[in-house]
Motif scaffolding. Sequence first.
Motif, mmCIF file in Angstrom:
data_model
loop_
_atom_site.group_PDB
_atom_site.id
_atom_site.type_symbol
_atom_site.label_atom_id
_atom_site.label_comp_id
_atom_site.label_asym_id
_atom_site.label_seq_id
_atom_site.Cartn_x
_atom_site.Cartn_y
_atom_site.Cartn_z
ATOM 1 N N ASP A 116 0.850 -1.193 0.000
ATOM 2 C CA ASP A 116 0.000 0.000 0.000
ATOM 3 C C ASP A 116 0.888 1.246 0.000
ATOM 4 N N PRO A 117 0.793 2.098 -1.046
ATOM 5 C CA PRO A 117 1.625 3.306 -1.075
ATOM 6 C C PRO A 117 1.415 4.223 0.131
ATOM 7 N N SER A 226 -4.809 1.292 18.852
ATOM 8 C CA SER A 226 -6.159 1.596 19.364
ATOM 9 C C SER A 226 -7.147 1.823 18.226
ATOM 10 N N GLY A 227 -7.010 1.024 17.167
ATOM 11 C CA GLY A 227 -7.914 1.109 16.031
ATOM 12 C C GLY A 227 -7.446 2.022 14.909
ATOM 13 N N PHE A 228 -6.381 2.828 15.156
ATOM 14 C CA PHE A 228 -5.874 3.744 14.135
ATOM 15 C C PHE A 228 -4.798 3.043 13.302
ATOM 16 N N THR A 229 -4.884 3.215 11.983
ATOM 17 C CA THR A 229 -3.871 2.687 11.072
ATOM 18 C C THR A 229 -2.969 3.833 10.623
ATOM 19 N N MET A 230 -1.651 3.661 10.792
ATOM 20 C CA MET A 230 -0.719 4.755 10.451
ATOM 21 C C MET A 230 0.274 4.361 9.361
ATOM 22 N N GLY A 231 0.863 3.188 9.434
ATOM 23 C CA GLY A 231 1.779 2.758 8.391
ATOM 24 C C GLY A 231 2.991 3.646 8.247
ATOM 25 N N LEU A 232 3.940 3.542 9.165
ATOM 26 C CA LEU A 232 5.080 4.464 9.183
ATOM 27 C C LEU A 232 6.323 3.927 8.488
#
Length: 297
Positions: A116-117, A226-232
């Motif tokens: 995923d970009p 906590s349910g948040f997607t960040m993808g660092l």
Amino acid sequence: MPDATPYSKPGLFGLLLRGGLFLLFIRYAGGLIGWLLSGSSILVAAAMSLFIAATLASLFVVRTFERGRLEDIGMAWSASSLRHLWLGVGGGIIAALLTLLVPLGLHLAALERSTDPANAFTPGKLLLVSVVLLFGAVGEEMMFRGYAFQILLRAYGPWWVIPPFGVLFALAHLDNMGTNQLGILNTGLWGIVFGYAFYRSGDLWLPIGLHFGWNWTLPLFGVNLSGFTMGLSGYTLQWKAGPLWSGGAYGAEGSILATISVLLLAAWLWRAPLERQTAPLLDAEPPEPESEPREEL
């Protein structure tokens, strides 16, 4: 070290009034600020609105009711504060690594490059999310371990205050995406650990460090926070085990491994070599009554 604020010991009604005003201020001011920031990402709006609202609320109640300053809620800065902050960051990171490296070592999960970009690594994104997570941790600690928590802690002691505020901390996450029962339980345990960290250190810097260290490490492995997607980092953790181990959509905080990690962290805090600082709202003593001058005969 700043002097303690003038001592005040209100009754139950006064405590509830002060604590209630503080929490209501944060709730409604945070909602307004979040609306103003609605053009930004959900994460930025949530973290920054809470931080700004908690700071303003703390300034108002400490100045109005205690004749004090913002640092009196445990935000004073010193060499011990810096040490506690780094101890907390290190403890949070180690707890997160334990939660994630164990399943990797047992081949219950695999770290794979994300296709995923939106999850691609960039230094600017890492810096931005790190700053947002830091402000979010500070805001949550000021709200849940700040003024209301401390005046009640002074009045009723740790056993009657730390667990209920842990429950409140968990309930505040009920509306997060992917919420599950174990995740809420673990979030409540984290709230108790953060409260105990303040009680042991006398400052908010230790729980802030623990909070930030945990929150910062999880997204580096591509798991939800906590349910948040960040993808660092450009990588994501692909699970071969079920939600009990992975936490499902809530993220690693909803896993049994997180339960074990937070309990081990609590055991470490019990024996950690901390330099307890003066907590003005918690440690203030009533002033000595002024003796009336005696008339000379």
